[in-house]
Design a protein around this motif. Structure first.
Motif, PDB file in Angstrom:
ATOM      1  N   ARG A   4       0.905  -1.263  -0.078  1.00 64.99           N
ATOM      2  CA  ARG A   4      -0.037  -0.096  -0.042  1.00 64.99           C
ATOM      3  C   ARG A   4       0.759   1.418   0.011  1.00 64.99           C
ATOM      4  NH1 ARG A   4      -5.132   0.142   4.246  1.00 64.99           N
ATOM      5  NH2 ARG A   4      -4.826   2.362   3.689  1.00 64.99           N
ATOM      6  N   LYS A   5       0.432   2.254  -0.861  1.00 65.09           N
ATOM      7  CA  LYS A   5       1.168   3.469  -0.943  1.00 65.09           C
ATOM      8  C   LYS A   5       0.524   4.496   0.062  1.00 65.09           C
ATOM      9  CE  LYS A   5       1.870   7.249  -4.162  1.00 65.09           C
ATOM     10  NZ  LYS A   5       1.548   7.760  -5.694  1.00 65.09           N
ATOM     11  N   VAL A   6       1.488   5.133   0.786  1.00 62.64           N
ATOM     12  CA  VAL A   6       0.837   5.876   1.992  1.00 62.64           C
ATOM     13  C   VAL A   6       0.799   7.277   1.400  1.00 62.64           C
ATOM     14  CG1 VAL A   6       1.337   6.949   4.058  1.00 62.64           C
ATOM     15  CG2 VAL A   6       1.816   4.638   3.951  1.00 62.64           C
ATOM     16  N   GLU A  11      -2.175  14.978  -1.099  1.00 60.63           N
ATOM     17  CA  GLU A  11      -3.050  14.339  -1.971  1.00 60.63           C
ATOM     18  C   GLU A  11      -4.443  13.984  -1.663  1.00 60.63           C
ATOM     19  OE1 GLU A  11       0.012  13.230  -0.689  1.00 60.63           O
ATOM     20  OE2 GLU A  11       1.353  13.326  -2.222  1.00 60.63           O
ATOM     21  N   ILE A  12      -4.790  13.841  -0.443  1.00 57.41           N
ATOM     22  CA  ILE A  12      -6.022  13.637  -0.013  1.00 57.41           C
ATOM     23  C   ILE A  12      -6.778  14.748  -0.330  1.00 57.41           C
ATOM     24  CG2 ILE A  12      -7.639  13.135   1.888  1.00 57.41           C
ATOM     25  CD1 ILE A  12      -5.206  11.599   3.116  1.00 57.41           C
ATOM     26  N   VAL A  25     -13.947   9.821 -11.231  1.00 59.76           N
ATOM     27  CA  VAL A  25     -13.063   9.123 -10.673  1.00 59.76           C
ATOM     28  C   VAL A  25     -11.918   8.451 -11.447  1.00 59.76           C
ATOM     29  CG1 VAL A  25     -12.829   7.012  -9.219  1.00 59.76           C
ATOM     30  CG2 VAL A  25     -14.605   8.549  -8.891  1.00 59.76           C
ATOM     31  N   ARG A  26     -12.392   8.139 -12.790  1.00 57.76           N
ATOM     32  CA  ARG A  26     -11.293   7.611 -13.400  1.00 57.76           C
ATOM     33  C   ARG A  26     -10.149   8.717 -13.889  1.00 57.76           C
ATOM     34  NH1 ARG A  26     -11.207   2.579 -14.327  1.00 57.76           N
ATOM     35  NH2 ARG A  26     -13.154   1.548 -14.665  1.00 57.76           N
ATOM     36  N   MET A  32      -3.658  11.545 -10.598  1.00 54.14           N
ATOM     37  CA  MET A  32      -2.859  11.312  -9.351  1.00 54.14           C
ATOM     38  C   MET A  32      -2.191  10.007  -9.185  1.00 54.14           C
ATOM     39  SD  MET A  32      -4.633  13.709  -6.967  1.00 54.14           S
ATOM     40  CE  MET A  32      -3.642  13.397  -5.670  1.00 54.14           C
ATOM     41  N   GLY A  33      -2.388   9.217 -10.028  1.00 56.48           N
ATOM     42  CA  GLY A  33      -1.486   7.776 -10.131  1.00 56.48           C
ATOM     43  C   GLY A  33      -1.865   7.034  -8.898  1.00 56.48           C
TER      44      GLY A  33
END
Length: 133
Positions: A4-6, A11-12, A25-26, A32-33
């Motif tokens: 999992r990437k933190v 970003e959030i 969402v796509r 954002m990758g």
């Protein structure tokens, strides 16, 4: 080892801002990758009414690894080129990235993470004079 990437607060908040702006969402995923699941997770948390949907993810438990994934890839590339390299030779050749890491740690990462096992050459019997003829 978790894959999992933190992601951080920036970003959030970017995910939530893009969602508020009506971006799909796509498109958020592509920009954002991030995975679809990650984007939906933060959008749902925002919709549930968390304060601005933002809460910083909890820090990971346990001691962080001394050898980073990029260093493991470097070691793996070297071992693919020359499978007979020893852990000591790898450590000595990459002193800049493995300087503060013990030899035993390098050996364990090669064995446990890269799943490469060490093998010893089999002893071959010496030929006698009669066999040489």
């Amino acid at each position: 080892m978790s894959s999992r990437k933190v992601i951080g607060r920036e970003e959030i908040s970017s995910i939530i801002d893009l969602h508020k702006a009506g971006v799909t969402v796509r498109n958020i995923m592509k920009q954002m990758g991030l995975s679809e699941r990650t984007v939906y997770r933060w959008i749902n948390r925002y919709k549930e009414g968390l304060p601005d949907g933002l809460h910083t993810p909890k820090p990971r438990c346990g001691r962080p690894r001394k050898i980073k994934p990029a260093t493991l890839r470097l070691i793996h590339r070297q071992l693919k080129k020359n499978p007979s390299l020893t852990a000591r030779e790898i450590k000595d050749a990459n002193i800049r990235v493995l300087g503060d890491v013990s030899l035993r740690t390098v050996q364990e990462r090669i064995h446990d993470d890269l799943l490469l096992r060490s093998y010893k050459a089999r002893k071959k019997p010496l030929l006698t004079a009669a066999q040489k003829l």
